[in-house]
Scaffold this motif. Structure first.
Motif, PDB file in Angstrom:
ATOM      1  N   GLY A 110      -4.294   5.481  -3.107  1.00 24.22           N
ATOM      2  CA  GLY A 110      -5.228   4.560  -3.490  1.00 24.22           C
ATOM      3  C   GLY A 110      -6.725   5.442  -2.033  1.00 24.22           C
ATOM      4  N   ARG A 111      -6.565   5.259  -0.654  1.00 21.02           N
ATOM      5  CA  ARG A 111      -6.922   6.405   0.490  1.00 21.02           C
ATOM      6  C   ARG A 111      -8.108   7.312   0.016  1.00 21.02           C
ATOM      7  NH1 ARG A 111      -3.111   4.511   3.329  1.00 21.02           N
ATOM      8  NH2 ARG A 111      -2.131   6.526   4.004  1.00 21.02           N
ATOM      9  N   ASP A 154     -10.067   6.898  -3.377  1.00 14.41           N
ATOM     10  CA  ASP A 154     -11.574   7.008  -3.023  1.00 14.41           C
ATOM     11  C   ASP A 154     -11.774   6.868  -2.004  1.00 14.41           C
ATOM     12  OD1 ASP A 154     -10.688   4.114  -4.314  1.00 14.41           O
ATOM     13  OD2 ASP A 154      -9.513   3.009  -2.653  1.00 14.41           O
ATOM     14  N   THR A 193      -6.251   4.975 -11.984  1.00 14.10           N
ATOM     15  CA  THR A 193      -5.666   3.647 -10.656  1.00 14.10           C
ATOM     16  C   THR A 193      -4.536   4.414 -10.002  1.00 14.10           C
ATOM     17  OG1 THR A 193      -3.749   3.714 -12.630  1.00 14.10           O
ATOM     18  CG2 THR A 193      -6.216   2.181 -12.852  1.00 14.10           C
TER      19      THR A 193
END
Length: 363
Positions: free
Chosen positions: A189-190, A193, A138
């Motif tokens: 996060g980008r 991912d 995460t």
């Protein structure tokens, strides 16, 4: 003759453990996106000439031995003995080794044993981020693991290094301030991912976060400027003033005067006086003299920038030592300074400044 203590090579990588053929060896001499011009080799460069001048005698050959003869002698001795002779003959007493380079390279401990010298680790910030990403599921876990990795590295390393400075590729400046928590979470996060496993950090927000994580660690921070203008870092340099972090500008040739000017203007900035010299070879003394025109003598540190080939470590050190002696010896001979001052400055640039910046002599 200017005497210097054993050098401190404040930025380099390990060396390859394997034997190399002529073509593979030649390809390591310079950074090039393609092959040499038709009918030539990369030995036809200042670096190639410097290798042929300085390295053959360390392996028992005459200076300027033909490349094929030199590589044959290298094979006779084997990679380990060749590396030992080249490193021991370079006059380096301590190495700061960036462990972030790819390839089957020697560790700092192995480099130290081969060279009969000290070695200290420099931790690559981008590699810490990539390792944290590989073990985090995460965004929150990634950021926590990254903070822990930086803290752990700061306890055992000599310095941090960052090879991919935001905005450097096109020579433009970047936002010098630390990104906010929301910016960092969004960028993380980008990146997580869209990143293939093992993908490098390129996001400018994450890179700024890495830089500022290093600034708060208290370790010196080495910034790779490559062949770009170090002046693009002026905003970041100004923003980090007074925070207790020492910045060391690596590379920068042919903009080396700009790095020297930043070292002159900001107390926490130091310029690298070595890595570009092997590239300039016969003109190394002129390049070093230009650095010494601007930077205070206590703000210059030496590095070979060597990696993969032990020849690059040796050439970086030997070219630097000759250039330093030629410049300072010339000053003393013409009466611009005393011989005592020339030797004192030589000792500072060769080793003393780096030992102070990186606190190598602390108990």
């Amino acid at each position: 003759m200017i005497e210097t203590p054993p050098l401190v090579d404040q930025y380099c990588h390990g060396v390859l453990r394997t034997e190399l053929g002529l073509g593979t060896f030649e390809a390591q001499l310079i950074h090039s996106a393609g092959p040499p011009a038709a009918g030539t080799t990369f030995f036809d460069t200042q670096t190639g000439f410097a290798v042929r001048r300085w390295c053959p005698p360390l392996l028992g050959l005459e200076p300027h031995a033909a490349p094929a003869r030199y590589l044959a002698r290298r094979r006779e001795l084997g990679p380990d003995e060749s590396a030992r002779r080249l490193l021991c003959g370079s006059g380096v007493g301590a190495y700061l080794v960036d462990t972030g380079a790819a390839g089957d390279l020697t560790t700092p401990k192995e480099l130290a044993l081969a060279a009969d010298a000290e070695a200290f680790e420099t931790v690559r910030l981008e590699l810490l981020a990539e390792q944290a990403a590989d073990t985090s599921g995460t965004v929150a876990a990634f950021l926590a693991n990254l903070a822990e990795a930086v803290h752990h590295a700061a306890a055992g390393a000599a310095a941090f290094a960052c090879a991919t400075v935001p905005g450097r590729a096109d020579g433009t400046a970047f936002d010098p301030d630390p990104p906010g928590p929301g910016e960092v979470r969004g960028a993380a996060g980008r990146w997580l991912d869209g990143r293939p496993r093992g993908g490098a950090v390129r996001d400018p927000v994450l890179l700024r976060h890495l830089l500022w994580s290093a600034v708060t660690s208290g370790l010196p921070l080495q910034l790779h400027t490559g062949t770009q203008d170090p002046a693009a870092l002026t905003g970041f340099v100004r923003a980090t003033a007074g925070r207790g972090t020492r910045l060391v500008l690596l590379g920068g040739y042919p903009y080396h005067r700009h790095a020297a000017r930043l070292a002159e203007a900001f107390p926490h900035v130091y310029a690298d006086a070595g890595a570009g010299l092997a590239r300039t070879g016969a003109r190394a003394a002129a390049v070093l003299a230009e650095l010494l025109e601007l930077a205070p003598f206590g703000k210059l540190v030496f590095s070979s920038g060597g990696g993969r080939l032990p020849e690059l470590h040796a050439v970086g050190a030997l070219v630097f030592r000759e250039a330093l002696g030629r410049v300072l010896g010339g000053w003393a001979a013409e009466g611009s300074c005393s011989w005592r001052d020339a030797e004192r400055v030589a000792a500072m640039v060769a080793a003393g400044n780096a030992r102070r910046v990186y606190r190598l002599d602390r108990p």
